[in-house]
Design a protein around this motif. Sequence first.
Motif, PDB file in Angstrom:
ATOM      1  N   ALA A  93      39.663  75.659 -18.349  1.00 36.66           N
ATOM      2  CA  ALA A  93      40.377  74.287 -19.148  1.00 36.66           C
ATOM      3  C   ALA A  93      41.375  74.102 -20.528  1.00 36.66           C
ATOM      4  O   ALA A  93      41.710  75.633 -20.459  1.00 36.66           O
ATOM      5  CB  ALA A  93      38.959  74.131 -19.782  1.00 36.66           C
ATOM      6  N   GLU A  94      42.796  73.348 -20.845  1.00 39.29           N
ATOM      7  CA  GLU A  94      43.368  73.502 -21.743  1.00 39.29           C
ATOM      8  C   GLU A  94      42.847  73.920 -22.961  1.00 39.29           C
ATOM      9  O   GLU A  94      42.483  72.780 -23.399  1.00 39.29           O
ATOM     10  CB  GLU A  94      44.382  72.131 -21.578  1.00 39.29           C
ATOM     11  CG  GLU A  94      45.350  72.652 -22.104  1.00 39.29           C
ATOM     12  CD  GLU A  94      46.435  71.096 -22.688  1.00 39.29           C
ATOM     13  OE1 GLU A  94      47.260  71.491 -23.419  1.00 39.29           O
ATOM     14  OE2 GLU A  94      46.171  70.545 -21.592  1.00 39.29           O
ATOM     15  N   THR A  95      43.712  74.367 -23.846  1.00 38.67           N
ATOM     16  CA  THR A  95      42.917  74.785 -24.684  1.00 38.67           C
ATOM     17  C   THR A  95      44.110  74.820 -26.097  1.00 38.67           C
ATOM     18  O   THR A  95      45.252  75.465 -25.531  1.00 38.67           O
ATOM     19  CB  THR A  95      41.840  75.596 -25.485  1.00 38.67           C
ATOM     20  OG1 THR A  95      42.316  76.952 -25.217  1.00 38.67           O
ATOM     21  CG2 THR A  95      40.722  75.809 -23.878  1.00 38.67           C
ATOM     22  N   GLY A  96      43.405  75.101 -27.016  1.00 37.01           N
ATOM     23  CA  GLY A  96      44.452  75.662 -28.489  1.00 37.01           C
ATOM     24  C   GLY A  96      44.642  76.983 -28.204  1.00 37.01           C
ATOM     25  O   GLY A  96      45.953  77.608 -28.740  1.00 37.01           O
ATOM     26  N   ALA A  97      43.519  77.911 -27.088  1.00 45.61           N
ATOM     27  CA  ALA A  97      44.271  78.796 -27.096  1.00 45.61           C
ATOM     28  C   ALA A  97      44.089  79.671 -28.378  1.00 45.61           C
ATOM     29  O   ALA A  97      42.870  79.477 -28.684  1.00 45.61           O
ATOM     30  CB  ALA A  97      45.842  79.671 -27.319  1.00 45.61           C
ATOM     31  N   SER A  98      43.872  81.643 -28.945  1.00 50.78           N
ATOM     32  CA  SER A  98      43.247  82.227 -29.467  1.00 50.78           C
ATOM     33  C   SER A  98      42.168  82.342 -29.502  1.00 50.78           C
ATOM     34  O   SER A  98      41.473  82.476 -30.165  1.00 50.78           O
ATOM     35  CB  SER A  98      43.956  83.278 -29.931  1.00 50.78           C
ATOM     36  OG  SER A  98      44.735  83.918 -28.612  1.00 50.78           O
TER      37      SER A  98
END
Length: 346
Positions: A93-98
Amino acid sequence: MTQEGDSVGRINARLVAGVGALTLVAAGAAGCGGRQGAAATDDAASAVTCEVAENTRVGIATGNATGVYYVVGNALAGQLSDSTGGRLTGTAAETGASVQNIEQLVGGQYDVAFSLFDTAVNAVEGKDSFNAPQPVEALARIYDNYTQVVVRADSGINSVADMRGKKISTGSPKSGTEVIANRLLEAAGLNPATDVQAQRLDLTKTVEGVKDGTVDGFFWSGGLPTGGLTDLFTTAGDKVRFVDVTPLLPKMSELNPAYQAGTIGKDVYSTSADTPTIVVPNVLLVRKDLDANVACAITRTVFEKKDALAQANPAANGIALATARKTDPVGLHRGAAKALQDLGAS
């Protein structure tokens, strides 16, 4: 994460299947993620065999669509089925990351999460973005992320301190990039909230902003090469350039010894010279209660299918058994420890 039943739910949008489109159905049971017909809680007393006995689907939290997490995460999702005879499948999934990844991992929305190591340390220690220690462990340390600070050539910015008053993209909200960006700004004597016109944009919108002149510069933490930056340097040419942030490394190292010196080679984005920079490792995280055999199988796939991951993005060439265990103070999941032992990790 694991879940009983045949339905699989996801409350995060823009899921991309590593092996083709997957139809997502709202789950009737609590949680989401899709371990089908097996308990979510690991039995710490049972032996770890690395065999996934029942059909299981794991959700992988990655990062921005033009970043390396997303590309490598999708490649990993695609390799899980082949590695386990089809019993384990993945959805990236694409996310905002960490930071967001860890929050949603702990919240049960994903089963595996990419994270910068400094953010992962904050999570297990309950610091900065986290109010309490988070119940996460590592599958392995993987490749390094490079701090890539880019400005428009006409911006007048030659150092981080020169960003005062400028329109600067500090990365997606709750991303590891944002954590590093704010730390670098503070190390340069700037207040991220007041001394720059912070644009909390994902990489795609950041690159668009630099091209159209609405963004003067930006921070990005990612593997080499990052697709969004390749696009920017290809299309903008000498209208953009890197900023050397290594004068701030001593202060950054005081915050976290994970910050080290590195170099972005001139061949990576066809720039005129190498760029000194700051690097930080990446780790793959899971919740402590993830089934140990699932954790073992995922970890084994990361290393056995490294070449396939590197075909998706060369950053994955940095995945190495020699550094896989170097996750302290983030503990290794016991399933991952078994996999790394079997693979001969030092």
